[in-house]
Write a protein that holds these residues in place. Structure first.
Motif, PDB file in Angstrom:
ATOM      1  N   ALA A  79       0.850  -1.194   0.000  1.00 31.04           N
ATOM      2  CA  ALA A  79       0.000   0.000   0.000  1.00 31.04           C
ATOM      3  C   ALA A  79       0.879   1.235   0.000  1.00 31.04           C
ATOM      4  O   ALA A  79       1.947   1.258   0.631  1.00 31.04           O
ATOM      5  CB  ALA A  79      -0.925   0.012   1.217  1.00 31.04           C
ATOM      6  N   VAL A  80       0.421   2.263  -0.721  1.00 28.78           N
ATOM      7  CA  VAL A  80       1.136   3.539  -0.779  1.00 28.78           C
ATOM      8  C   VAL A  80       0.163   4.656  -0.419  1.00 28.78           C
ATOM      9  O   VAL A  80      -0.847   4.846  -1.102  1.00 28.78           O
ATOM     10  CB  VAL A  80       1.716   3.802  -2.181  1.00 28.78           C
ATOM     11  N   ALA A  81       0.463   5.393   0.641  1.00 30.93           N
ATOM     12  CA  ALA A  81      -0.336   6.547   1.045  1.00 30.93           C
ATOM     13  C   ALA A  81       0.240   7.772   0.361  1.00 30.93           C
ATOM     14  O   ALA A  81       1.159   8.416   0.872  1.00 30.93           O
ATOM     15  CB  ALA A  81      -0.318   6.711   2.561  1.00 30.93           C
ATOM     16  N   CYS A  82      -0.292   8.093  -0.817  1.00 29.76           N
ATOM     17  CA  CYS A  82       0.233   9.198  -1.605  1.00 29.76           C
ATOM     18  C   CYS A  82      -0.654  10.438  -1.515  1.00 29.76           C
ATOM     19  O   CYS A  82      -0.177  11.550  -1.677  1.00 29.76           O
ATOM     20  CB  CYS A  82       0.392   8.765  -3.065  1.00 29.76           C
ATOM     21  N   ALA A  83      -1.942  10.246  -1.289  1.00 23.60           N
ATOM     22  CA  ALA A  83      -2.843  11.391  -1.184  1.00 23.60           C
ATOM     23  C   ALA A  83      -2.466  12.241   0.028  1.00 23.60           C
ATOM     24  O   ALA A  83      -1.916  11.745   1.015  1.00 23.60           O
ATOM     25  CB  ALA A  83      -4.291  10.912  -1.053  1.00 23.60           C
ATOM     26  N   GLY A  84      -2.764  13.515  -0.051  1.00 21.06           N
ATOM     27  CA  GLY A  84      -2.475  14.414   1.063  1.00 21.06           C
ATOM     28  C   GLY A  84      -2.803  15.835   0.680  1.00 21.06           C
ATOM     29  O   GLY A  84      -3.322  16.108  -0.408  1.00 21.06           O
ATOM     30  N   GLY A  85      -2.493  16.760   1.568  1.00 25.13           N
ATOM     31  CA  GLY A  85      -2.765  18.150   1.253  1.00 25.13           C
ATOM     32  C   GLY A  85      -2.724  19.006   2.498  1.00 25.13           C
ATOM     33  O   GLY A  85      -2.320  18.564   3.582  1.00 25.13           O
ATOM     34  N   ALA A  86      -3.145  20.252   2.335  1.00 25.86           N
ATOM     35  CA  ALA A  86      -3.118  21.206   3.443  1.00 25.86           C
ATOM     36  C   ALA A  86      -4.246  22.207   3.272  1.00 25.86           C
ATOM     37  O   ALA A  86      -4.743  22.431   2.169  1.00 25.86           O
ATOM     38  CB  ALA A  86      -1.782  21.933   3.497  1.00 25.86           C
ATOM     39  N   ARG A  87      -4.628  22.802   4.378  1.00 23.06           N
ATOM     40  CA  ARG A  87      -5.666  23.823   4.362  1.00 23.06           C
ATOM     41  C   ARG A  87      -5.323  24.884   5.398  1.00 23.06           C
ATOM     42  O   ARG A  87      -4.806  24.570   6.468  1.00 23.06           O
ATOM     43  CB  ARG A  87      -7.027  23.197   4.680  1.00 23.06           C
ATOM     44  N   GLY A  88      -5.594  26.132   5.071  1.00 26.18           N
ATOM     45  CA  GLY A  88      -5.394  27.217   6.019  1.00 26.18           C
ATOM     46  C   GLY A  88      -4.114  27.987   5.778  1.00 26.18           C
ATOM     47  O   GLY A  88      -3.240  27.574   5.009  1.00 26.18           O
ATOM     48  N   ARG A  89      -4.006  29.100   6.483  1.00 27.31           N
ATOM     49  CA  ARG A  89      -2.854  29.986   6.330  1.00 27.31           C
ATOM     50  C   ARG A  89      -2.035  29.996   7.613  1.00 27.31           C
ATOM     51  O   ARG A  89      -1.838  28.955   8.221  1.00 27.31           O
ATOM     52  CB  ARG A  89      -3.347  31.377   5.940  1.00 27.31           C
ATOM     53  N   GLY A  90      -1.527  31.167   8.020  1.00 22.04           N
ATOM     54  CA  GLY A  90      -0.677  31.269   9.197  1.00 22.04           C
ATOM     55  C   GLY A  90      -1.404  30.982  10.496  1.00 22.04           C
ATOM     56  O   GLY A  90      -2.632  30.851  10.534  1.00 22.04           O
ATOM     57  N   ILE A  91      -0.638  30.934  11.568  1.00 19.13           N
ATOM     58  CA  ILE A  91      -1.167  30.466  12.845  1.00 19.13           C
ATOM     59  C   ILE A  91      -2.297  31.336  13.372  1.00 19.13           C
ATOM     60  O   ILE A  91      -3.232  30.841  14.003  1.00 19.13           O
ATOM     61  CB  ILE A  91      -0.031  30.345  13.898  1.00 19.13           C
ATOM     62  N   THR A  92      -2.272  32.633  13.111  1.00 20.85           N
ATOM     63  CA  THR A  92      -3.334  33.487  13.630  1.00 20.85           C
ATOM     64  C   THR A  92      -4.580  33.469  12.752  1.00 20.85           C
ATOM     65  O   THR A  92      -5.656  33.929  13.182  1.00 20.85           O
ATOM     66  CB  THR A  92      -2.853  34.942  13.772  1.00 20.85           C
ATOM     67  N   ASP A  93      -4.439  32.964  11.535  1.00 28.97           N
ATOM     68  CA  ASP A  93      -5.574  32.903  10.620  1.00 28.97           C
ATOM     69  C   ASP A  93      -6.166  31.505  10.488  1.00 28.97           C
ATOM     70  O   ASP A  93      -7.353  31.353  10.184  1.00 28.97           O
ATOM     71  CB  ASP A  93      -5.154  33.380   9.217  1.00 28.97           C
ATOM     72  N   ALA A  94      -5.356  30.482  10.686  1.00 27.14           N
ATOM     73  CA  ALA A  94      -5.840  29.108  10.527  1.00 27.14           C
ATOM     74  C   ALA A  94      -6.865  28.770  11.602  1.00 27.14           C
ATOM     75  O   ALA A  94      -6.684  29.068  12.780  1.00 27.14           O
ATOM     76  CB  ALA A  94      -4.667  28.135  10.602  1.00 27.14           C
ATOM     77  N   THR A  95      -7.932  28.141  11.167  1.00 29.54           N
ATOM     78  CA  THR A  95      -8.997  27.758  12.091  1.00 29.54           C
ATOM     79  C   THR A  95      -8.775  26.337  12.609  1.00 29.54           C
ATOM     80  O   THR A  95      -7.938  25.584  12.085  1.00 29.54           O
ATOM     81  CB  THR A  95     -10.357  27.813  11.384  1.00 29.54           C
ATOM     82  N   ALA A  96      -9.555  25.990  13.604  1.00 27.21           N
ATOM     83  CA  ALA A  96      -9.501  24.616  14.117  1.00 27.21           C
ATOM     84  C   ALA A  96      -9.863  23.634  13.018  1.00 27.21           C
ATOM     85  O   ALA A  96      -9.295  22.529  12.935  1.00 27.21           O
ATOM     86  CB  ALA A  96     -10.450  24.469  15.303  1.00 27.21           C
ATOM     87  N   GLU A  97     -10.778  24.021  12.154  1.00 24.40           N
ATOM     88  CA  GLU A  97     -11.155  23.160  11.034  1.00 24.40           C
ATOM     89  C   GLU A  97      -9.996  22.987  10.055  1.00 24.40           C
ATOM     90  O   GLU A  97      -9.811  21.899   9.496  1.00 24.40           O
ATOM     91  CB  GLU A  97     -12.371  23.725  10.315  1.00 24.40           C
ATOM     92  N   ASP A  98      -9.224  24.051   9.835  1.00 25.22           N
ATOM     93  CA  ASP A  98      -8.051  23.952   8.958  1.00 25.22           C
ATOM     94  C   ASP A  98      -7.058  22.926   9.499  1.00 25.22           C
ATOM     95  O   ASP A  98      -6.532  22.096   8.751  1.00 25.22           O
ATOM     96  CB  ASP A  98      -7.347  25.308   8.835  1.00 25.22           C
ATOM     97  N   TRP A  99      -6.810  22.989  10.793  1.00 27.72           N
ATOM     98  CA  TRP A  99      -5.894  22.029  11.412  1.00 27.72           C
ATOM     99  C   TRP A  99      -6.449  20.611  11.319  1.00 27.72           C
ATOM    100  O   TRP A  99      -5.726  19.675  10.966  1.00 27.72           O
ATOM    101  CB  TRP A  99      -5.642  22.415  12.872  1.00 27.72           C
ATOM    102  N   ALA A 100      -7.721  20.449  11.625  1.00 25.93           N
ATOM    103  CA  ALA A 100      -8.325  19.112  11.614  1.00 25.93           C
ATOM    104  C   ALA A 100      -8.324  18.527  10.204  1.00 25.93           C
ATOM    105  O   ALA A 100      -8.042  17.340  10.009  1.00 25.93           O
ATOM    106  CB  ALA A 100      -9.746  19.177  12.163  1.00 25.93           C
ATOM    107  N   THR A 101      -8.636  19.357   9.202  1.00 21.94           N
ATOM    108  CA  THR A 101      -8.670  18.879   7.822  1.00 21.94           C
ATOM    109  C   THR A 101      -7.286  18.463   7.350  1.00 21.94           C
ATOM    110  O   THR A 101      -7.124  17.407   6.731  1.00 21.94           O
ATOM    111  CB  THR A 101      -9.239  19.966   6.897  1.00 21.94           C
ATOM    112  N   THR A 102      -6.281  19.291   7.639  1.00 21.15           N
ATOM    113  CA  THR A 102      -4.914  18.973   7.237  1.00 21.15           C
ATOM    114  C   THR A 102      -4.436  17.695   7.906  1.00 21.15           C
ATOM    115  O   THR A 102      -3.787  16.845   7.275  1.00 21.15           O
ATOM    116  CB  THR A 102      -3.970  20.143   7.576  1.00 21.15           C
ATOM    117  N   TRP A 103      -4.766  17.550   9.178  1.00 22.90           N
ATOM    118  CA  TRP A 103      -4.385  16.340   9.913  1.00 22.90           C
ATOM    119  C   TRP A 103      -5.054  15.105   9.316  1.00 22.90           C
ATOM    120  O   TRP A 103      -4.425  14.066   9.125  1.00 22.90           O
ATOM    121  CB  TRP A 103      -4.762  16.484  11.381  1.00 22.90           C
ATOM    122  N   ALA A 104      -6.341  15.222   8.993  1.00 19.83           N
ATOM    123  CA  ALA A 104      -7.078  14.079   8.442  1.00 19.83           C
ATOM    124  C   ALA A 104      -6.523  13.668   7.078  1.00 19.83           C
ATOM    125  O   ALA A 104      -6.446  12.474   6.767  1.00 19.83           O
ATOM    126  CB  ALA A 104      -8.556  14.420   8.319  1.00 19.83           C
TER     127      ALA A 104
END
Length: 270
Positions: free
Chosen positions: A100-125
């Motif tokens: 198996a190869v986990a190739c999918a991925g990505g990021a969401r949100g900007r800098g620390i003062t602008d990134a939302t909790a959802e941005d962190w959760a989405t990027t982590w997921a």
């Protein structure tokens, strides 16, 4: 006996390194994922891959002229249960899994003062969560096959500081998971490794657009590479295929950077 063993090795070489192997690749419709899928198929594997859109997967299948050796399914790897069902379906169609190869991925949100909790959760997921779920799903089938290989595509951003923090943190988590999972799954004959690409020059993507739209800025960024050349997807795909193959049967729990010696992971210089 020695003669028959050698004949078997030669037959495997003629058929390809992955003849008879069954491998799942997430995010396989374009870029690095597409390069991995193409390479594995060319070397005899049966491959199941997923991506967000049916159109991109249809384009991949059409360009390959693929038959039953390629299974495709549109899905979001972060969506609950869909990834697990995809892995189980691939194993059922192929009669098991070998890698198996986990190739999918990505990021969401900007800098620390602008990134939302959802941005962190989405990027982590998308990164750490997707890798964990793929590993858990694939492991059940790899155990039945008496072992196999799992590779995650991490990033040099996992240990070289760069924006945004949520992306780097999720990639660092992948690398820690590789070390832990290699020990946990080693008794089952399952190897777990990471490949960390540097900035890749992919047609139509970020760095290719920069090269065309602002050549001077691109050259400044290229100075982060000792050879002044960004990484190509095929170079990374070659290393992923190595880790999946029997040539790497003594390799587990490692992170292999494929970055052409890149310094900072972004033009911002940190």
């Amino acid at each position: 006996m020695a003669g028959s063993t050698e004949q078997g090795k030669q037959a495997a070489l003629r058929a390809g390194r992955f003849a008879g192997r069954r491998i799942v690749v997430t995010g396989g419709s374009r870029g690095l994922g597409e390069a991995v899928v193409r390479l594995l198929l060319a070397e005899g594997a049966r491959v199941a891959t997923c991506a967000r859109t049916a159109e991109s997967l249809d384009g991949l299948r059409h360009s390959l002229g693929a038959g039953d050796e390629l299974l495709t399914q549109p899905l979001d790897v972060a969506a609950p249960e869909l990834l697990e069902r995809f892995v189980d379906s691939a194993a059922a169609s192929f009669g098991g899994l070998d890698g198996a190869v986990a190739c999918a991925g990505g990021a969401r949100g900007r800098g620390i003062t602008d990134a939302t909790a959802e941005d962190w959760a989405t990027t982590w997921a998308l990164n750490a969560g997707h890798f964990a779920r793929l590993t858990a799903s694939a492991t059940r089938h790899l155990r039945a096959s008496e072992g196999g290989s799992i590779v995650v595509v991490s990033s040099i951003s996992g240990w070289k500081p760069g924006p945004q923090a949520q992306y780097g943190a999720s990639k660092a988590a992948q690398l820690h998971m590789v070390s832990s999972l290699a020990r946990e799954l080693g008794p089952d004959g399952i190897r777990v490794n990471a490949v960390s690409p540097g900035s890749m020059l992919i047609p139509g993507k970020r760095w290719d657009r920069l090269r065309q739209e602002d050549p001077a800025a691109y050259q400044r960024f290229a100075a982060e590479f000792p050879g002044r050349e960004l990484v190509r997807p095929d170079e990374v795909a070659d290393v992923i295929a190595f880790l999946l193959s029997d040539q790497a049967r003594g390799v587990t729990g490692v992170n292999l950077p494929v970055d052409r010696g890149q310094n900072a992971p972004t033009p911002q210089g940190y």
